[in-house]
Every structure is written in C-alpha cells, then in structure tokens.
Motif scaffolding. Structure first.
Motif, mmCIF file in Angstrom:
data_model
loop_
_atom_site.group_PDB
_atom_site.id
_atom_site.type_symbol
_atom_site.label_atom_id
_atom_site.label_comp_id
_atom_site.label_asym_id
_atom_site.label_seq_id
_atom_site.Cartn_x
_atom_site.Cartn_y
_atom_site.Cartn_z
ATOM 1 N N SER A 1 27.232 4.295 -28.398
ATOM 2 C CA SER A 1 28.694 4.337 -28.533
ATOM 3 C C SER A 1 29.171 3.613 -29.783
ATOM 4 O O SER A 1 30.347 3.281 -29.892
ATOM 5 N N SER A 2 28.268 3.365 -30.742
ATOM 6 C CA SER A 2 28.622 2.555 -31.906
ATOM 7 C C SER A 2 29.647 3.238 -32.809
ATOM 8 O O SER A 2 30.294 2.580 -33.620
ATOM 9 N N LYS A 3 29.805 4.567 -32.691
ATOM 10 C CA LYS A 3 30.763 5.293 -33.534
ATOM 11 C C LYS A 3 31.901 5.898 -32.721
ATOM 12 O O LYS A 3 32.588 6.815 -33.184
ATOM 13 N N ALA A 4 32.118 5.412 -31.511
ATOM 14 C CA ALA A 4 33.077 6.053 -30.605
ATOM 15 C C ALA A 4 34.526 5.868 -31.032
ATOM 16 O O ALA A 4 35.385 6.683 -30.725
ATOM 17 N N ARG A 5 34.844 4.767 -31.682
ATOM 18 C CA ARG A 5 36.189 4.489 -32.187
ATOM 19 C C ARG A 5 37.240 4.486 -31.072
ATOM 20 O O ARG A 5 37.101 3.794 -30.097
ATOM 21 N N SER B 1 33.311 12.979 -36.597
ATOM 22 C CA SER B 1 32.618 14.206 -36.982
ATOM 23 C C SER B 1 31.139 14.116 -36.660
ATOM 24 O O SER B 1 30.610 13.060 -36.337
ATOM 25 N N PHE B 2 30.483 15.266 -36.800
ATOM 26 C CA PHE B 2 29.045 15.365 -36.574
ATOM 27 C C PHE B 2 28.274 14.441 -37.504
ATOM 28 O O PHE B 2 27.219 13.908 -37.153
ATOM 29 N N HIS B 3 28.790 14.207 -38.693
ATOM 30 C CA HIS B 3 28.064 13.455 -39.713
ATOM 31 C C HIS B 3 28.324 11.952 -39.647
ATOM 32 O O HIS B 3 28.017 11.238 -40.608
ATOM 33 N N ASP B 4 28.879 11.436 -38.547
ATOM 34 C CA ASP B 4 29.059 9.993 -38.414
ATOM 35 C C ASP B 4 27.720 9.259 -38.460
ATOM 36 O O ASP B 4 27.642 8.102 -38.839
ATOM 37 N N ASN B 5 26.661 9.885 -38.016
ATOM 38 C CA ASN B 5 25.319 9.293 -37.998
ATOM 39 C C ASN B 5 24.302 10.353 -38.395
ATOM 40 O O ASN B 5 24.536 11.545 -38.225
ATOM 41 N N ASP B 6 23.154 9.920 -38.884
ATOM 42 C CA ASP B 6 22.033 10.831 -39.101
ATOM 43 C C ASP B 6 21.214 10.881 -37.818
ATOM 44 O O ASP B 6 20.570 9.897 -37.449
ATOM 45 N N ILE B 7 21.234 12.019 -37.140
ATOM 46 C CA ILE B 7 20.601 12.143 -35.825
ATOM 47 C C ILE B 7 19.594 13.285 -35.882
ATOM 48 O O ILE B 7 19.876 14.356 -36.423
#
Length: 710
Positions: free
Chosen positions: A133-137, A171-177
C-alpha cells in the motif's frame, strides 16, 4: 578345544539376545506412539464434549525395555554390543487421517491454523495475502480498513520480496512491477480523458447511433471548432426556436476545474480556451431529474476485473452528489452560477449551503440506494433504471477496451514478465427528467477518501470522518480485493481435498469428531455478501454484437510487428492488406499507400503523443471504415464493417492453418498470434475457397451476430 567352542556358543547367544532386544525395542516404540496418539485424541475429544475413558479402564502397558537393547537403527545388526547404546529422543508420531498434523481433530473442509513461513506448508496451512500500500495515497484509509477486515497482511512502506497485490493511487507506472496484481491498467488514465473518451464513444456512435445516444453530442477543440460553429448555425437555421446551452470541459481538467457554460460559439471565453488548452464542448442537459429542487449526479463504482476475457462488475450502491443552489434552466443571467449547474463535490463543498450529514438519505452527499428508495416510493420502475445504467456501463467499457488492449500489449508484451491488472473506475451519470441515464465522464482515479473537510474558521479546516463515504467506498475496495484474492482458488482446492471421504476406522473416527471445534474458520465467514455484481460476461449475449472495434484492435495488434509499439508502420499496413486479400483492380497497393499516408498524417497532427511515428488505432479504424465502404457499398456502416472483419478473419485463419501444416507455426505479420477472440471463425468451420460465406443481413439492431462470446 572345549574352551574355544564355549566362547563361540556364548558369542552366538549374545548375538541372538541382541537381535531379540532390538525387535522388542521397535515393538515398544510402536506401542508408545499409538498410545501417544490415542491419549491426544482423548484429550481433544474431552475438550469438545466427548466422554472421557472411564477410570479404572485397562490401559495398554508398554513392556519394560530389555537390558543392553540396541537402537532401532541398528535392528538386525550382527555386531556384538558390549555396552548399552545411547538413548534416542522419542520420534514424532505420524498424523493419522482425519486428524491435524499436530494430533488434533480436523473439522470437515478446514485446515489447521498453525503455519510456517510465507508459503503453504506441508500441513496445508495458508499464508495471508500480502498487499503493498506504499503508493495508495488518498485511498489509503479505506484500503487499511479493508485489509484489516480481510485479515490480510499490509506493507505500508513496500517490501523487498514481491507482494500479491499492489495498490497504486494514480497510474500503472507508480511502481516497476513484474509479478502479482496491480489495481491499474496501463493507458487507462489516457483513455478516460475527455477528448479520448469522446473519440472512442463517437466511433461507436458512427456504428450504432441509437445504442450510444446516452453520451451528449461533443466537439473537440480546437480541432473541430469550425465544425462546431457550422453545425450549430445549421441547426439554428432549421429551427429558429432552438436555444441551446453548451458546457466546455478542459481535456485534462478534474474536480470541476475550468468548466463553464456558454450559449453561443462566439462566446469570448471560448476563444480563450482555443489558445490555452484542448477541451471538449458538449450539449448541456437542460432538463435533469431534480430532488428537493436540486440537481444531482450519481457516482457509480465499476470494477474492470479483466480485459481479455472482458469481465465487468458494478457496485450495488454508489454516491449521489447534490448541487447547493436550487436549479433553474440556464439563461444568460445564471450561466455563471456553478453551485446551481455543476454537481462536482469539490466545488459545492465551498458553498455555504453545503450540508454534511451522517445520514445516507439527507445532506449534500447521499447514497444512491437512498435515491432509488425515494423514487420507488413515487412509483418509479427502479429495475428499469438499473437496467439502463448497466447497459450504459457495459457499452462504455466496450468503447474503451480496444485501445486499452493496445496499451496493455505495449507495456506488458506477450512472453515478458508482468503483473495482471484490474481497476476501479468512477462513472459519473446524470438522470434526465424522463429517467434516462446520461454519461457525464469516467474517472480512472475516483476519490476513495472517507473523510471530509470541515471549516473551523476562515481558511482553517480539519478532516472529519464521513460515514456515507465509508459505507460505500470501504465495501467497494474490500470486495474488489475479495474478487482478486490470488489465494482463493488454492484454499478452495485444499478444502475440496479435505472433504474427500475417509475409509474404514479413520472415517468413523472423523464422524465421531464432527462436533469438535474447527482448526481454522472460513476467512470470509464474518464478512457481508459481496457488493459487486457481475454484468459481463453475464449479459454478454445482449452486447457482443457491439464489439466490432474490439475485433479490429485484434487485427491491428497482430500486424504491429515490433513488441511494445503502439503504431502500425507502412509495411505492417501493406502486409495486412495482402494477407487479408483486400487489394484488387479497384484498390491497388499504390492506392493503399496513399490511404495510409493521408489518414496517418491527419491523425498524427491531432494527437499530442509523437513518441512513435505510424498509424495509431483510431487511424486504423478510420482506414478500415473506408475499406469496408468501398467493398460492401449497399449495406449500413456497421454491417459493412462486420462483413470486412469476417473476411479478414477468414483469410487469416486459412493462412495460419497453412503455416501450421507447413510446420512453421508462425502467423503472418512477423509476431505470434494475439490471443484469439471468440468471434474469430474457426478454420474448420469455413468452407474451402477464397471467399467466406455471405453475411446474413440483420435489420434488427438487437439481433446477435453469428459469432458470440462465451
């Protein structure tokens, strides 16, 4: 001689005694193991209400160990032992069928709670689902509540090891997954921008005008400003009494930013828009449904669970956002009254008339279910309203999915590692006075905040929990996670294995212990029923005939040639024409090149993304329309396009079959076959020859096409 023989006899006797002692030790150990298991069963059965063994009842006794007994591992060894061996630790009793591996009774369909490590252990125990959840905002609070209710494991600061689910805020690009599941689709933010959405819906309106009349007539500025002026003037000349109102929406705007109303294209503010940023101008809906004399809209949450195959869910409840000034039809005097005409929560919250309420049926933000309840009390057919809304949602998603597929194959090409995607969308819908739903816009990142700002003093705010928001949004996030649970199938498989009937005494033992407490409870037993209702593929048969552009997108992707690209080059377009046998005496390859250059140049001048040169999907669709109209001149446009798609799929299936027979197995166009859609005709189902069977004309627009999705 006598002395030697006596020594050999003594040695033989010692050897025999050692062997006997070893056998006795093994027997004693087995009996001790059985006694340990039986004792554990009695203890647990007693705790579960089973009667204990009566006092004085005979218990099996273990025989005393023989002196100088060998260890079990040395049983049968012929070596003579001169001293007793070291004592071994007691071995672990093996679990019997019908019991937990720890000796406890196992309830039917349950697994033991005890777990080891992250993976599913030898005992069938299940680890919790992990969520990054580190990018959940802004959705973090609702997400945390949902994870707690599900009893999953949250990683608020990320994790070095992969997680099962990644929850992104933007967005999808918040992280490299590279694995797991992520709650965003690549390209979704771009697809629901006002210009892109308007173009996608307009394409469908050209094919099926009556099916897509839920979206207001729109013009894209500045590209279509002259067309806008000309069409408005033409309608006014035909009907002088027509006094329209238009609403201007900036392409990249959100939360009501930059939106305003005009009565005429000559409005001076419109000229300013042309010079600042692209926008969409639409016909304004002048007769909305009013409640308490106020205009309102509906925010519905839609889960796009899968793109291929398409799977859509709609939340059973949503939010209704109210204006804060009584509604009047627009005039030149009230056009600037944003609290009367614009339903955006982010605007009306600054009105002095905004009412915060913890009740679902009062205030400036209410649940949609409370609105339906109120309408039902007035005799409105609520089932019809819901049916129309479901139809609107499915048709809108069908309009968006073709280009989403192109984005998806660009970011996650076939054969490369990558996550699977899902996404919650926010549909903003307006009910007209006649209860017809109108699509206002689609939000890729709908607000999931569960608190509101309360102004303590001018310019000083505090966050106050909003019970209405929490009731709707937590349920949507929680049940989305339940539907996407990556370990659900594994748990179901384990339960099915545990429910297999046992044989003999073990089956009887399991039957005696059915009243014992379960070692594990159903992880969802404490949760309410899922609030998300599947609408596709549940209603696929009614809507599959609309998926013509989706089939065109499959052709487009097949001929892209290079993995990761989103535009078709001239060589790929020529290969498409040749392989589908579309060139003829009336359409030479030179004419094909001219068609490609003209359409590609025009579309590239309209799009802001100039990263790749070539033909985008919208340009390909336009070229496809031109080809269909040239080849099938006497049919309506949607039948022309459907016939050309059938023809292309037929020739490509023959080509693929020929390549497979030759042992090559690589389809034309230089890239592997895109996943075949259910509409594609089977090679074996087609007759031999160069032409497919004639397409049956379908005068009824609701008639289903020959090829339907499962």
């Amino acid at each position: 001689m006598r002395r030697g023989s006596s020594e050999s006899e003594l040695a033989a006797r010692w050897e025999a005694e050692a062997v006997a002692a070893a056998k006795a030790a093994a027997k004693a150990e087995a009996e001790a193991t059985a006694e340990t298991v039986a004792e554990q069963v009695r203890v647990d059965a007693g705790a579960a209400g089973e009667p204990e063994r009566k006092a004085g009842e005979e218990q099996p006794k273990a025989p005393a160990p023989a002196p100088a007994q060998p260890s079990a591992a040395e049983e049968g060894d012929t070596q003579v032992l001169q001293q007793p061996p070291p004592t071994l630790p007691p071995s672990k009793p093996k679990p019997v069928q019908g019991l937990c591996p720890h000796g406890k009774p196992r309830g039917k369909g349950r697994s033991c709670k005890r777990s080891s490590g992250h993976g599913s252990g030898e005992n069938g125990s299940q680890r919790p689902v992990t969520v990054d959840s580190s990018k959940a905002r802004t959705s973090l609070d609702a997400l945390k509540i949902s994870i707690r209710q599900l009893k999953w494991k949250e990683f608020p600061f990320g994790r070095r090891l992969p997680c099962d689910i990644y929850w992104h805020g933007v967005s999808f690009h918040d992280n490299d997954i590279f694995s797991g599941q992520v709650n965003k689709f690549p390209g979704m933010t771009e697809m629901v921008r006002k210009i892109t959405l308007s173009r996608a819906v307009r394409t469908m309106q050209n094919l099926f005008p009556e099916e897509y009349n839920f979206y207001p007539r729109s013009w894209i500025l500045p590209d279509e400003f002259q067309l806008f002026v000309a069409q408005v003037r033409m309608v006014k000349d035909d009907d002088p009494s027509w006094k329209p109102t238009f609403i201007v929406k900036p392409d990249g705007g959100c939360q009501g930013d930059g939106i305003y109303l005009i009565k005429d294209p000559s409005d001076i503010r419109l000229a300013g828009t042309l010079q600042s940023r692209p926008a969409v101008v639409q016909e304004y809906i002048c007769k909305p449904l009013l409640i308490d004399k106020l205009k309102f809209d509906i925010r519905l949450y839609v889960l796009l669970k899968s793109l291929d195959p398409l799977e859509i869910y709609i939340a059973k409840d949503g939010l209704s956002r109210f204006c804060t000034e009584p509604y009047q039809e627009p005039t030149s005097k009230n056009l600037h009254h944003i609290f009367m005409h614009l339903t955006n929560y982010s605007l009306n919250i600054h009105s002095g008339n905004f009412v915060h309420s913890d009740s679902a049926s009062t205030g400036s933000k209410r649940t949609f279910s409370s609105i339906l309840c109120r309408l039902s009390s007035k005799g409105v057919d609520i089932k019809k309203v819901w049916s129309d809304i479901i139809s609107l949602v499915i048709k809108t998603v069908i309009a968006l999915t073709p280009e989403l597929k192109v984005f998806y194959q660009s970011d996650i090409p076939t054969g490369r590692p990558g996550p699977t995607c899902f996404q919650i969308l926010g549909f903003d819908i307006l009910l007209m006075k006649n209860l017809k739903p109108i699509l206002l816009e689609v939000n890729a990142n709908p607000s999931m905040r569960i608190e509101h700002e309360h102004e303590l003093s001018p310019g000083v705010f505090e966050n106050v929990p909003s019970l209405v928001d929490e009731e709707v949004k937590v349920a949507v996030i929680r049940d989305t996670l339940r539907l996407m649970d990556p370990l659900k199938k594994k748990r179901e498989n384990q339960s099915q294995q545990l429910e297999k009937p046992f044989a003999g005494k073990e089956d009887a033992l399991d039957g005696e212990l059915t009243s014992a407490p379960d070692c594990n409870t159903n992880p969802e037993a404490h949760l309410p029923s899922i609030c998300l209702k599947q609408v596709f593929p549940k209603y696929a048969k009614q809507f599959n005939y609309l998926r013509l552009v989706d089939r065109m997108a499959n052709l487009f992707i097949r001929f892209l040639g290079i993995k990761g690209t989103m535009k078709l080059g001239p060589t790929g377009f020529r290969t498409f024409i040749r392989n589908c046998k579309l060139s003829s005496s009336s359409l030479s390859m030179a004419a094909v090149d001219i068609l490609y250059i003209d359409i590609t140049r025009r579309w590239n001048s309209m799009t802001l993304d100039q990263r790749d040169s070539g033909m985008c999907l919208q340009a390909f669709v336009e070229a496809f329309f031109v080809l269909a109209q040239r080849k099938f001149k006497m049919l309506p446009l949607h039948e022309q396009v459907a016939s050309l798609i059938d023809l292309c799929e037929y020739h490509l299936s023959l080509l693929d079959e020929k390549r497979l027979v030759c042992g090559r197995g690589v389809p034309s166009g230089g890239r592997p076959l895109h996943r075949a859609t259910p509409q594609e005709p089977s090679p074996s189902a087609q007759p031999a020859g160069d032409n497919p069977p004639p397409r049956t004309s379908c005068p009824n627009k609701l008639s289903l096409p020959r090829h339907t999705l499962s």
